[in-house]
Design a protein around this motif. Structure first.
Motif, mmCIF file in Angstrom:
data_model
loop_
_atom_site.group_PDB
_atom_site.id
_atom_site.type_symbol
_atom_site.label_atom_id
_atom_site.label_comp_id
_atom_site.label_asym_id
_atom_site.label_seq_id
_atom_site.Cartn_x
_atom_site.Cartn_y
_atom_site.Cartn_z
ATOM 1 N N SER A 217 0.850 -1.183 0.000
ATOM 2 C CA SER A 217 0.000 0.000 0.000
ATOM 3 C C SER A 217 0.888 1.236 0.000
ATOM 4 C CB SER A 217 -0.913 0.001 1.229
ATOM 5 O OG SER A 217 -1.678 1.191 1.276
ATOM 6 N N PRO A 218 1.202 1.796 -1.164
ATOM 7 C CA PRO A 218 2.094 2.963 -1.226
ATOM 8 C C PRO A 218 1.619 4.133 -0.383
ATOM 9 C CG PRO A 218 1.657 2.090 -3.427
ATOM 10 C CD PRO A 218 0.723 1.403 -2.490
ATOM 11 N N TYR A 219 0.334 4.168 -0.066
ATOM 12 C CA TYR A 219 -0.218 5.273 0.713
ATOM 13 C C TYR A 219 -0.201 4.995 2.214
ATOM 14 C CZ TYR A 219 -2.003 6.352 -3.912
ATOM 15 O OH TYR A 219 -2.103 6.609 -5.248
ATOM 16 N N GLY A 220 0.279 3.791 2.611
ATOM 17 C CA GLY A 220 0.316 3.430 4.022
ATOM 18 C C GLY A 220 -0.760 2.417 4.365
ATOM 19 N N VAL A 221 -0.477 1.557 5.332
ATOM 20 C CA VAL A 221 -1.421 0.533 5.752
ATOM 21 C C VAL A 221 -2.702 1.182 6.267
ATOM 22 C CG1 VAL A 221 -1.846 -1.329 7.400
ATOM 23 C CG2 VAL A 221 0.375 -1.126 6.291
ATOM 24 N N GLY A 222 -3.847 0.680 5.802
ATOM 25 C CA GLY A 222 -5.132 1.205 6.266
ATOM 26 C C GLY A 222 -5.687 2.314 5.398
ATOM 27 N N SER A 223 -4.861 2.861 4.497
ATOM 28 C CA SER A 223 -5.341 3.947 3.638
ATOM 29 C C SER A 223 -6.126 3.371 2.472
ATOM 30 C CB SER A 223 -4.157 4.773 3.115
ATOM 31 O OG SER A 223 -4.597 5.688 2.137
ATOM 32 N N GLY B 61 -7.140 6.210 -19.449
ATOM 33 C CA GLY B 61 -5.743 6.561 -19.714
ATOM 34 C C GLY B 61 -5.048 7.241 -18.561
ATOM 35 N N ALA B 62 -5.763 7.461 -17.433
ATOM 36 C CA ALA B 62 -5.171 8.146 -16.273
ATOM 37 C C ALA B 62 -4.924 7.143 -15.150
ATOM 38 C CB ALA B 62 -6.080 9.272 -15.789
ATOM 39 N N HIS B 63 -4.117 7.553 -14.188
ATOM 40 C CA HIS B 63 -3.869 6.752 -12.990
ATOM 41 C C HIS B 63 -3.538 7.704 -11.852
ATOM 42 C CE1 HIS B 63 0.203 7.536 -14.425
ATOM 43 N NE2 HIS B 63 0.623 7.314 -13.191
ATOM 44 N N LEU B 64 -3.555 7.191 -10.627
ATOM 45 C CA LEU B 64 -3.198 7.992 -9.462
ATOM 46 C C LEU B 64 -1.749 7.728 -9.101
ATOM 47 C CD1 LEU B 64 -6.393 7.488 -7.283
ATOM 48 C CD2 LEU B 64 -5.789 9.477 -8.673
ATOM 49 N N MET B 65 -0.937 8.780 -9.124
ATOM 50 C CA MET B 65 0.476 8.639 -8.804
ATOM 51 C C MET B 65 0.655 8.533 -7.295
ATOM 52 S SD MET B 65 2.540 11.233 -11.339
ATOM 53 C CE MET B 65 4.088 10.832 -10.541
ATOM 54 N N ALA B 66 1.222 7.409 -6.859
ATOM 55 C CA ALA B 66 1.503 7.226 -5.428
ATOM 56 C C ALA B 66 2.782 7.966 -5.066
ATOM 57 C CB ALA B 66 1.654 5.730 -5.131
ATOM 58 N N LYS C 292 13.871 13.095 -8.064
ATOM 59 C CA LYS C 292 14.121 14.114 -7.043
ATOM 60 C C LYS C 292 12.998 15.148 -7.029
ATOM 61 C CE LYS C 292 19.194 13.923 -6.916
ATOM 62 N NZ LYS C 292 20.437 14.675 -7.182
ATOM 63 N N MET C 293 12.582 15.576 -8.217
ATOM 64 C CA MET C 293 11.479 16.546 -8.286
ATOM 65 C C MET C 293 10.207 15.954 -7.691
ATOM 66 S SD MET C 293 12.408 19.487 -9.609
ATOM 67 C CE MET C 293 10.870 20.202 -10.182
ATOM 68 N N GLU C 294 9.918 14.693 -8.021
ATOM 69 C CA GLU C 294 8.686 14.055 -7.555
ATOM 70 C C GLU C 294 8.717 13.788 -6.053
ATOM 71 O OE1 GLU C 294 8.445 10.611 -10.034
ATOM 72 O OE2 GLU C 294 8.350 11.803 -11.866
ATOM 73 N N ASN D 180 -2.863 18.841 -8.149
ATOM 74 C CA ASN D 180 -4.113 18.105 -7.917
ATOM 75 C C ASN D 180 -5.340 18.835 -8.438
ATOM 76 O OD1 ASN D 180 -3.438 15.632 -6.707
ATOM 77 N ND2 ASN D 180 -3.074 16.610 -4.731
ATOM 78 N N ASN D 181 -5.292 20.182 -8.448
ATOM 79 C CA ASN D 181 -6.532 20.937 -8.675
ATOM 80 C C ASN D 181 -6.511 21.890 -9.868
ATOM 81 O OD1 ASN D 181 -7.740 19.895 -6.187
ATOM 82 N ND2 ASN D 181 -6.282 21.220 -5.115
ATOM 83 N N GLU D 182 -5.344 22.356 -10.297
ATOM 84 C CA GLU D 182 -5.334 23.458 -11.268
ATOM 85 C C GLU D 182 -4.768 23.101 -12.636
ATOM 86 O OE1 GLU D 182 -4.228 27.361 -9.777
ATOM 87 O OE2 GLU D 182 -4.067 26.542 -7.752
#
Length: 680
Positions: free
Chosen positions: A509-515, A531-536, A574-576, A590-592
């Protein structure tokens, strides 16, 4: 006049922000080593500040340099291309040892010639280069070699060449070619020496770390039940053998030097048996890592008291008879007797040190490690043998010695799983992901804390009536470390031990256990566009297809940020990891804007029917998805380095000048805000 000035300013701006890098120049030559064997010599001349990766980069690292040669009935390949020493570093981003070249790199492919006629060999090199700010996508360069009809030794000295010329009637062009090769070799030696000087500085730092760790490990070995009681026995031996104090001091120094010589010889033997190439492969070779894991587990179990690793008693008996002879030989064998008798305690420590030093890829590492270990072991023995009165200040032997041994066993066990993790990462089995690794370490150090508090007893422990201050302090330290690691299961970075567990993305779970982020629950409640995905682990919506990303941006009426990146791009990671997670940047991503990440080193084949001819290399077809995006970046934006960020509108027009690697968060934030303001 104003239009001209604006035009010049635009051209200047374009040159600053869009630049085609070509930092590597390739040249080829052919050198005869015998009548039928030739070396195809490929030389890369690398611009200052850039580095070219070797042929042996581990999987999931940067793109390795790779050579292919056309099949031809006139010759056959002998083995694989060889390469120079280069520089090997422990890369903190990829969490692996990576070898690269600076200034110049020479590769040689030996061939066996099957024809007496002249013929040509064609080939291709695939390579990747980076500097401190950019990484270029994998590039491909054609290689051509002309094999002469005559056979001649191209590596002979000038006088030998002249003799060969007189005997075989070489033409002027052939002699010129040979002279050119000879000059190239001389120049190569000079560049290689300069590169070696740079390499030595980083190598010195790693050798110093090996020495320091080994030195303290020697002191730890001194406090084990197999070694510590040997001190008064040794002092008694020298007191009886020495006629006066001066002789006693001399004999004690010889004894200490003998200990150092014995262990350094052991380190030299390991270096000689493995050799430099084998040592460089240790840290990434799956089987070596698995063998090291098993070896360290055996050492750990031995320290915990399950059994003792001992050398044959006959060895100790033979050495004892030699030690009784006295003189220099007797003192040396006395030191050898110490090494053999104490092997059940020092063996696991020495073995672990040799494993760690060898896995560092430096041939001198095992020798330096044994030098540090033996010095720590020899100095106390030498001092107490020279000054017997100091013995009164030593603590008495007792159960605390076995406690030291058990603590070392727990540490060996924890270290063993690092090697197993290396093998799992290379094979991408996902059996020892970050959570599992941390759970194992939490269990090991948690049990160690209970042991130190006296709640657990092992076979060779003495009855514990009270806990000493030292044992209590060590127990509290172990418990604190255990508690520190627990939040790692919920996604905490654990910076203190970041070099040991797998990276956060190598996780159940890249976002942490329980997330629930990135899980099925998320996809059920939040529709992710095609064609999209959520970047962990930051939950950034990203596209990897240009057309689908642009269509979505038009639909939601947001500007597009094109992220020309690469799986093997260090500065992209490094940027990420260091810039994108900042609150003000993450909010924008995330928003703009709509993020489209185009991986220029994506090795997936283009779908059937979508293969297109390269516009940059006429006559060649693009084979991979990454080649498509790399050529797109080069042609449209006149740039070929990554990371490369473009803010664009729905028609593909730039909203602001593109930027590359920008580690300054405020500068990157200002760039994003200006581009978005222009879109609005």
């Amino acid at each position: 006049m104003k239009k001209i000035i604006l035009l010049l300013a635009f051209i200047l701006s374009a040159n600053v922000f869009a630049q085609i890098h070509n930092p590597v120049k390739w040249s080829t030559s052919v050198v005869a080593v015998s009548d039928t064997k030739y070396d195809l010599v490929i030389q890369a001349t690398i611009d200052d500040g850039w580095h070219l990766y070797s042929q042996s980069v581990p999987e999931n690292g940067p793109v390795s340099t790779a050579f292919t040669f056309s099949k031809n009935a006139n010759y056959e390949l002998i083995g694989k291309p060889s390469e120079e020493k280069g520089h090997t570093v422990n890369d903190p981003i990829f969490e692996m040892k990576i070898k690269f070249f600076e200034g110049k790199a020479v590769f040689k492919q030996r061939i066996n010639v099957l024809s007496k006629k002249a013929f040509k060999i064609s080939g291709e090199v695939e390579f990747m280069v980076c500097d401190d700010a950019n990484c270029l996508p994998p590039s491909y360069v054609d290689l051509n070699f002309q094999i002469p009809e005559t056979t001649m030794a191209g590596a002979v000295q000038t006088k030998e060449i002249e003799k060969a010329e007189n005997a075989n009637g070489l033409v002027a062009e052939e002699k010129t070619a040979i002279d050119s090769v000879a000059k190239t070799e001389v120049k190569a030696n000079t560049i290689e020496k300069n590169a070696a000087d740079k390499s030595d500085k980083s190598s010195d730092r790693s050798l110093l770390a090996i020495f320091v760790i080994a030195f303290f490990s020697g002191f730890a070995a001194l406090l084990t039940p197999c070694v510590f009681p040997m001190i008064p026995m040794t002092v008694s031996f020298f007191t009886k053998q020495s006629k006066n104090r001066a002789v006693g001091i001399k004999n004690a120094i010889i004894y200490g030097l003998s200990i150092v010589i014995i262990y350094v010889l052991l380190g030299s033997l390991v270096s000689a048996v493995f050799g430099a190439d084998a040592l460089n492969a240790l840290s990434t070779n799956v089987w070596f890592n698995i063998i090291f894991f098993v070896l360290l587990v055996v050492f750990a179990v031995s320290f915990l008291g399950a059994f003792e690793i001992m050398l044959p008693n006959s060895w100790a008996n033979k050495v004892d008879t030699k030690a009784d002879k006295g003189g220099l030989i007797g003192i040396f064998f006395m030191a050898l007797a110490l090494a053999i008798v104490s092997f059940s305690c020092t063996g696991p420590i020495v073995g672990t040190l040799l494993v760690q030093a060898a896995a560092g890829g430096n041939q001198v590492g095992p020798i330096v490690g044994m030098l540090g270990f033996s010095l720590a072991l020899a100095i106390p023995f030498t001092l107490f043998a020279a000054f017997p009165g100091w013995l009164n200040s030593l603590p008495k032997s007792g159960g605390w010695l076995n406690t030291v041994k058990v603590v070392l066993g727990f540490l060996e066990l924890a270290l063993a799983f690092k090697f197993l993790s290396n093998a799992d990462l290379v094979l991408q089995l996902h059996l020892l992901e970050r959570e599992v690794f941390l759970a194992i370490w939490i269990a090991i150090f948690g049990v160690l804390a209970f042991y130190l508090f006296g709640k657990i007893q092992l076979p060779h422990d003495s009855p514990l009536t009270h806990i000493s201050v030292g044992r209590l302090s060590l127990g509290l330290l172990s418990l604190t470390f255990t508690i520190y690691m627990i939040p790692g299961l919920w996604g905490a970075p654990l910076n203190l031990i970041s070099a040991f567990p797998p990276a956060q993305h190598y996780s159940e779970s890249p976002y942490g256990v329980g997330s629930s982020q990135g899980s099925g629950a998320t996809t059920a409640t939040t529709a992710i566009p095609e064609g999209a995905h959520l970047m962990a682990p930051h939950n950034i919506l990203a596209f990897t297809d240009y057309d689908l990303g642009m269509a979505y941006a038009k639909k939601v009426n947001k500007p597009v940020m094109l992220d020309f990146t690469g799986y093997a791009c260090v500065n992209c990671r490094k940027m990420e990891q260091q810039v994108w997670p900042k609150e003000q940047i993450l909010s924008i991503l995330n928003n703009e804007v709509v993020l489209i990440s185009l991986y220029v080193d994506d090795k997936r084949p283009l779908p059937a029917g979508e293969e297109i001819e390269s516009k940059l290399r006429p006559g060649k077809k693009l084979k991979y998805v990454g080649q498509k995006w790399s050529e797109f970046q080069t042609i449209k934006y006149k740039a070929n380095a990554q990371p490369f960020y473009v803010l664009t509108n729905h028609e593909g027009e730039n909203l602001i000048d593109p930027v590359g690697y920008t580690p300054d968060v405020e500068e990157y934030h200002t760039w994003l805000k200006k581009g978005i303001a222009n879109f609005k």
